[in-house]
Design a protein around this motif. Sequence first.
Motif, short mmCIF file in Angstrom:
data_model
loop_
_atom_site.label_atom_id
_atom_site.label_comp_id
_atom_site.label_asym_id
_atom_site.label_seq_id
_atom_site.Cartn_x
_atom_site.Cartn_y
_atom_site.Cartn_z
N ASP A 13 0.79 -1.24 0.04
CA ASP A 13 -0.11 0.00 0.15
C ASP A 13 0.81 1.24 0.04
OD1 ASP A 13 -2.61 -1.35 0.12
OD2 ASP A 13 -2.07 -1.75 2.49
N GLY A 17 4.53 5.44 6.29
CA GLY A 17 4.67 4.45 7.48
C GLY A 17 4.96 2.94 7.00
N SER A 20 8.55 2.01 6.49
CA SER A 20 9.08 1.98 7.79
C SER A 20 8.59 0.53 8.51
CB SER A 20 8.47 3.02 8.72
OG SER A 20 8.53 2.68 10.12
N ARG A 21 7.57 0.25 8.01
CA ARG A 21 7.22 -1.34 8.76
C ARG A 21 8.26 -2.30 7.96
NH1 ARG A 21 2.08 -0.66 11.02
NH2 ARG A 21 1.08 0.83 10.36
N GLU A 61 13.48 -17.98 4.33
CA GLU A 61 12.25 -18.54 4.54
C GLU A 61 11.27 -17.46 5.40
OE1 GLU A 61 11.64 -22.68 5.01
OE2 GLU A 61 10.05 -22.20 6.20
N GLN A 62 11.97 -17.19 6.47
CA GLN A 62 11.50 -16.52 7.77
C GLN A 62 11.25 -14.88 7.14
OE1 GLN A 62 10.28 -16.00 10.85
NE2 GLN A 62 9.88 -18.16 10.64
N LYS A 65 8.18 -15.06 4.88
CA LYS A 65 7.10 -15.32 5.90
C LYS A 65 6.44 -14.08 6.46
CE LYS A 65 7.01 -20.28 6.78
NZ LYS A 65 7.63 -21.15 7.70
N GLN A 66 7.60 -13.37 7.00
CA GLN A 66 7.52 -12.31 7.85
C GLN A 66 6.91 -11.09 7.04
OE1 GLN A 66 7.47 -11.96 11.21
NE2 GLN A 66 8.75 -13.66 11.93
N LYS A 69 3.43 -11.46 6.36
CA LYS A 69 2.70 -11.17 7.52
C LYS A 69 2.16 -9.68 7.80
CE LYS A 69 2.92 -12.34 12.48
NZ LYS A 69 3.55 -13.14 13.31
N LEU A 70 2.93 -8.76 7.18
CA LEU A 70 2.47 -7.43 7.25
C LEU A 70 1.52 -7.17 6.65
CD1 LEU A 70 6.22 -5.74 6.78
CD2 LEU A 70 4.88 -6.04 8.73
N ILE A 71 0.63 -6.52 7.15
CA ILE A 71 -0.84 -6.19 6.63
C ILE A 71 -0.66 -5.40 5.36
CG2 ILE A 71 -3.07 -5.15 7.28
CD1 ILE A 71 -2.25 -7.51 8.94
N ASN A 72 0.36 -4.54 5.17
CA ASN A 72 0.38 -3.70 4.01
C ASN A 72 0.95 -4.24 2.81
OD1 ASN A 72 0.68 -1.25 6.54
ND2 ASN A 72 -0.79 -1.22 5.10
N VAL A 73 1.68 -5.33 3.02
CA VAL A 73 2.06 -5.95 2.03
C VAL A 73 1.21 -6.85 1.03
CG1 VAL A 73 3.88 -7.92 1.18
CG2 VAL A 73 4.45 -6.35 3.02
N ILE A 74 0.82 -6.53 -0.21
CA ILE A 74 -0.24 -7.07 -0.87
C ILE A 74 0.46 -8.33 -1.56
CG2 ILE A 74 -1.79 -6.71 -2.74
CD1 ILE A 74 -1.19 -3.69 -2.17
N ARG B 139 4.97 0.14 16.29
CA ARG B 139 4.97 -0.53 15.23
C ARG B 139 5.59 -2.01 15.13
NH1 ARG B 139 6.75 3.59 11.57
NH2 ARG B 139 4.84 4.63 11.25
N HIS B 144 -1.03 -4.77 14.20
CA HIS B 144 -0.95 -3.56 12.90
C HIS B 144 -1.41 -2.41 13.94
CE1 HIS B 144 -1.06 -2.22 9.03
NE2 HIS B 144 -2.24 -1.53 8.93
N SER B 198 -4.78 -7.83 1.34
CA SER B 198 -3.43 -8.50 1.46
C SER B 198 -3.83 -9.40 2.57
CB SER B 198 -2.44 -7.39 1.86
OG SER B 198 -2.60 -6.44 2.81
N TYR B 199 -4.85 -9.45 3.63
CA TYR B 199 -4.87 -10.32 4.63
C TYR B 199 -5.71 -11.19 4.39
CZ TYR B 199 -5.68 -10.99 9.57
OH TYR B 199 -5.91 -11.56 10.85
N THR B 322 4.91 -17.99 10.01
CA THR B 322 6.07 -17.50 10.61
C THR B 322 6.51 -18.30 11.72
OG1 THR B 322 5.47 -15.64 12.03
CG2 THR B 322 5.78 -14.96 9.85
#
Lengths: 162, 579
Positions: A13, A17, A20-21, A61-62, A65-66, A69-74, B139, B144, B198-199, B322
Motif C-alpha cells: 500500500d 509508514g 518503515s514497517r 524463508e523467515q 513469511k514475515q 505477514k505485514l498487513i500492508n504487503v499485498i 509498530r 497492526h 492483503s490479509y 512464521t
Amino acid sequence: MQEEKHIMTMLVDNEPGVLSRVVGLFSGKGFNIESLCVAPTMDLKVSRITIVTKANPPVIEQIEKQLRKLINVIKLRDMTGPKAVKREMALICVRAKPEHRAEILRIVDIFRCKVVDVGLEHYIIEVTGDEGKLTALLNLLKPMGIEKIARSGALALYREPR
Amino acid sequence: MYRRNNHATMKSRTVQKSKTLTGTQVLMEVLKDEGVDTIFGFPGGAVIDIYDELAKTDIRHVLVRHEQGAVHAADGYARAGGKVGVCLVTSGPGATNTVTGIASAYMDSIPIVVLTGQVPTHLIGNDAFQEVDIVGITRPCTKHNYLVQSAEDLPRIIKEAFYLAQSGRPGPVLVDLPKDVVAGKLDYVPQEEVNLKSYNPTYHPNKKQLRKVVELIEHAEKPVIFAGGGIILSKASEELTELARKTQIPVTTSLMGLGAFPGTDPLWLGMIGMHGTYRANMSTGACDLMIAIGVRFDDRVTGKTEAFASQANIVHIDIDPTSIRKNIPVTIPIVGDCKTSLKHLNPLIDQIDLGDIHTKRKKWLDQIEQWKNTKPLAYKQEDVIKPQYVIEKLYEVTKGNAIITTEVGQNQMWAAQYYHFERPNHFITSGGLGCMGFGLPAAIGAQVACPDKLVVDVAGDGSIQMNIQEMATAVQCCLPVKVVILNNRYLGMVRQWQELFYEKRYACTGMDHAPDFVKLAEAFGAVGLRASKPEEVESVLKEGLSIPQPVIMDFEVDQEESVYPMVPAGAPITEMLLV
C-alpha cells in the motif's frame, strides 16, 4: 549454512509508514538489507519495494513469511534466478586525466553506457545493467580513480511468457 | 484464532442511511456495533471529546490508575471472556504508558484494541504538548496500527482494527486518534464488510498433510502432544482432548497452554520447559513423534534447540506461518487454525485401525508413570510456610474453579505447577513478555468479564508493587479480586538464579522495605489478611476468598525457596536441576 543472495519484490500500500514497517522488520529481526528501492506503480495506491538480502535458506524463508505477514504487503515474490529480469543503475564520477580520456570512452562504448557530465578532470558515467556488469565496469574504471558513486540498488520484474 | 465472520461482519442491516455525525459519535456507533460493553481507560486532554461522548453511552468505563493497567486489564478481559479487550488513553505519556501492556499482548497473541488520543493533525510533528509518535513506537509490538488522518476514514479503520485483532493469529491493534479528526463531522454509513486485500489468514489445513500425520500416529511408539496458547485462542480444547484420548497420546503444554487439556487427566504430563515437570521434559527427550499444536517453540520451552525432541518426527500445526520452522525444524508443517485442523484430523483417525490402543501404549505410559513417581513435584512443609503449599491449599479451597492470574517470576511458576487447570481461559499470565505487574490489572479485567467467578491474582511481593495502584480501581469499581502474595522479601526468581549461577551474590534482589500489605489493603479501602505460620494458611485463604470485596492476603513464605525442576538457560530440557 551457506548464505545466499535473494532479490525480493513486493507490492505494498502506498501509505505513510509502510516503508518503515518493512525496514523496521529487517532491523528488528536482525535481517540484512543490501539494497532497497521504492517507487509507486501505475496504480498510485500501490508501490513496489525491491529488496536485496543475504541470508541462509531458513532465514530467507523467515524473511519471506514475515514480510507476507505485514498487513500492508499485498504481494511478494522472490525474484532470485533466471525467471526475472534484473537491472541496477549507477552514476559513476571517474577522474579523467587527458591521458585516460580516450581509454575511458572506449570502456564506456564497450559497456554501452553514457557519459552524462564532462569536466576538465572528470566524467560522470551513467550505466545500467545487472550486478555483474556493474562490477566489471567498476573494476576497469578503478585504476583511473573513482571519485564518487551512486548506485540505485537492484530492480526486478518477472519475465512474461513468450 | 477467532473465526472470520463470527461477529459484526455477519450482521446484516436492511436500511443503509447516511447521517451526519461527529467523529466521536461515529466511534461510539462502531464500538457498539462491535459489541463493546467495557472500556478500560484513563482520560486526558486529547481524548476529552471521546470521553464526553462515551459518558452518554451505556458502555462501561473502568477507570484505571495507570495506563499500563488499562492494557493489562483489557488483556485479562479478553482472555477470560473471549472477546476483544478495548482501552482508551490520552496522547503522549498516556500512549507511551500502554507500550508494555501492548508488547505483552503481542507476545501472547491476545486480541485487544488500543485507542490513543493524538494532538490535532496540524500540530503533528511540531513537538506539541503531549505529542508522541505512538504509531512509530508501537509498530514492532502491534499486529497492526493506524493513525487516522481524516474523519471519513474513522469507521473503516475502527472496523478493520477489530477484525485484525481477533482474526487469524490474534493480537493488539492500536488506533491513534488526532483530536481534530474525532471532533470533525462526517456522513456516516455503517460499514458492513472489512476489505483487506492483503490479509487472508489460512484457517483450513492441507488435507494431504493431515493424512501424513495420521500415518505417523499409526506407527509411533512413543508419541507426545505438545499444545500451546493457540488451542485456547481457537477454543479447541475439546478437539484436543478427543484426539489425545482416542489415540492415548500423553499431553504436555506450554505455560500459555495450561488449561487446554484437563490437568487431572491420566494422560496429562504437566507443563514442559525450563520449569516443566520431570516427566514432561523426559518424554520430550525420548518421544518418537511430537504433535505440536498452537505453539511457537519459545526458548523457555525448548532449551537447547538442537537437543529438543531430537529423536522425533515433529508435526507443527499453527495459523501463523512464521511460527513454523522459526526455531525448530519440523517434519510436517501445517498452516491452519487449531480448531479447524483438529476437527479435520479427528475423523481421519477414526478411519484407521489403531488396534488395542491401550495395550499398544502401555509400555510408553508405564515409562512416563515411572518418571512421575521417581521425580515428582515435591517440597517439604515444615515450620515456615512453603509457597508451593499456599498454591496447593488455594487449589483445594477453590476446588480448582478460580480464574488465576499471575505476576511474573517464582509466583507464576508455582501457580503453573501446583494449580491443576481443568479448563481453558482460567490461567491468565504474561507468558511471552514476562511482565511483572500484569496480574492485578489482568485480574480486574477478568473479573469484569466474569463477574460471577472467583478471580485470584497469585503475586510476589516484588511484582505486586509494580501495579499496586490498581487496588484503587478494584475498590472503586466494586471488583472483588483476591490477591495472594507469596511474600519472600526477595525478587525471588532473580535471587534463585543468583543462588544457582552467581554463587549466592544477591545483588539488589533483597526487598526488606516492602510495605505492610495488610495496612496497604486497608488504606485502599480493601481488606488485608496475613498468614505467618503454616497452620494459618488454610483459614486465611478460606476467610479471604469468602469476603465479597477486594482482598490482599499476605503469606510470609520461606525466603529462599526455589522453583524446581529447573533447566539452566541454553541447556537441553532433559538436563534438569531437581532440588
